[in-house]
Design a protein around this motif. Sequence first.
Motif, PDB file in Angstrom:
ATOM      1  N   TRP A 130       0.976  -1.033   0.007  1.00 54.66           N
ATOM      2  CA  TRP A 130      -0.147   0.117   0.292  1.00 54.66           C
ATOM      3  C   TRP A 130       0.506   1.227   0.491  1.00 54.66           C
ATOM      4  O   TRP A 130       0.210   2.426  -0.172  1.00 54.66           O
ATOM      5  N   GLY A 131       2.016   1.289   0.744  1.00 59.97           N
ATOM      6  CA  GLY A 131       3.468   2.333   0.383  1.00 59.97           C
ATOM      7  C   GLY A 131       4.250   1.734   1.408  1.00 59.97           C
ATOM      8  O   GLY A 131       5.062   1.224   1.911  1.00 59.97           O
ATOM      9  N   PHE A 132       3.968   3.488   2.082  1.00 58.30           N
ATOM     10  CA  PHE A 132       5.206   3.050   3.187  1.00 58.30           C
ATOM     11  C   PHE A 132       5.086   3.787   4.821  1.00 58.30           C
ATOM     12  O   PHE A 132       3.721   5.339   4.542  1.00 58.30           O
ATOM     13  N   LYS A 133       6.334   4.220   5.858  1.00 59.73           N
ATOM     14  CA  LYS A 133       6.000   5.109   6.539  1.00 59.73           C
ATOM     15  C   LYS A 133       7.302   6.177   6.059  1.00 59.73           C
ATOM     16  O   LYS A 133       7.956   5.509   5.709  1.00 59.73           O
ATOM     17  N   MET A 134       6.926   7.537   6.883  1.00 62.77           N
ATOM     18  CA  MET A 134       8.329   8.718   6.157  1.00 62.77           C
ATOM     19  C   MET A 134       8.404   9.081   7.389  1.00 62.77           C
ATOM     20  O   MET A 134       7.565   9.436   7.795  1.00 62.77           O
TER      21      MET A 134
END
Length: 330
Positions: A130-134
């Motif tokens: 789904w994506g990632f943490k930043m």
Amino acid sequence: MVNHSRFLLIILLFLLGMSSAQALDCGRASTVVENTICDNKELTWLDRLFTDSFRDVVVENPQRVESIVNSWTRSRDACASDACLQRAYLNGIGQLYGVPASFDWQGVWWNTTSTHGNGGKILIHGAADWGFKMDATVWGGVYSSVLSGSVNDDYGVGYTNEIAWGGHCAIILVPRSDGKLEVSSDNSGGCDMLLPGEMAIDGVYVKAASDPRPPATLLTLGIMPNKTLDDRFRELVGDDYQQYLATATSFVYSADEDSLGATVLTLWVKGMANRQSAMIMYTPDGKIWALRVEPGKDNKGLQLHYVTTEKDKSRMPKTLANWRARFTER
């Protein structure tokens, strides 16, 4: 040197009708889609970003870009919701940049295009489908800010408008074919409250263990015009050279009030102009006068440091004396 053939190519492309990639003129919005975009600050920003992306890549392969823009315009104009328009813009930007089919997001990324005294570092972790943490840290002078949040992966492009404590701060991360990241933010809209003092997260990022930018000098910053004068200034101020360099997070030309034919520059730490500043004067024949102001011991009062190549060390040019009068010695 200006690449005249590329410049002429861009002009020719616009004359041939590639105006579909021009940013919307909201004063002339005439369709439901155009009015919907202009009524939404985030979509208006994405529209400008799409136009900027077009200008970045059009000279490399104009026929490919024209095909993308024409197809994209039709898909965008078929949208009937804000969410659809947002996806359309992300898809279009990804197509223009030719984002790779797979990309290794995770790691520490550094802004290589930030100016001296400014910077940005992005830690990307927890990558999933789904994506990632930043977790991003941005700094400029005495200012710094942390921007953290979850980033969705849409069409190979990272996008978030849910930065912690950031309202609707929107950030886009575009993978490039050379392995770098193109990062842009809505810093004139939702992100401005998180980025005081003209800080910006925007720039080109590379993955590295530490900041890959080479150390700056007064010469590389353009404060000194040549190596000879830079070396002469280093010899004059000694270890204080690094203090002048640290002070130069902002700098401008100033007036030569003594009519010496001198170049005058005022330097200051962004956010501390009234307590950490400097002025440098130099003439073409190598005469130098410099005055630096910094907080005193235990941050009480101010300390002034004056140096010159002239024999009379006590006589200060009017330019420097008038500038010194702005500060109160305590």
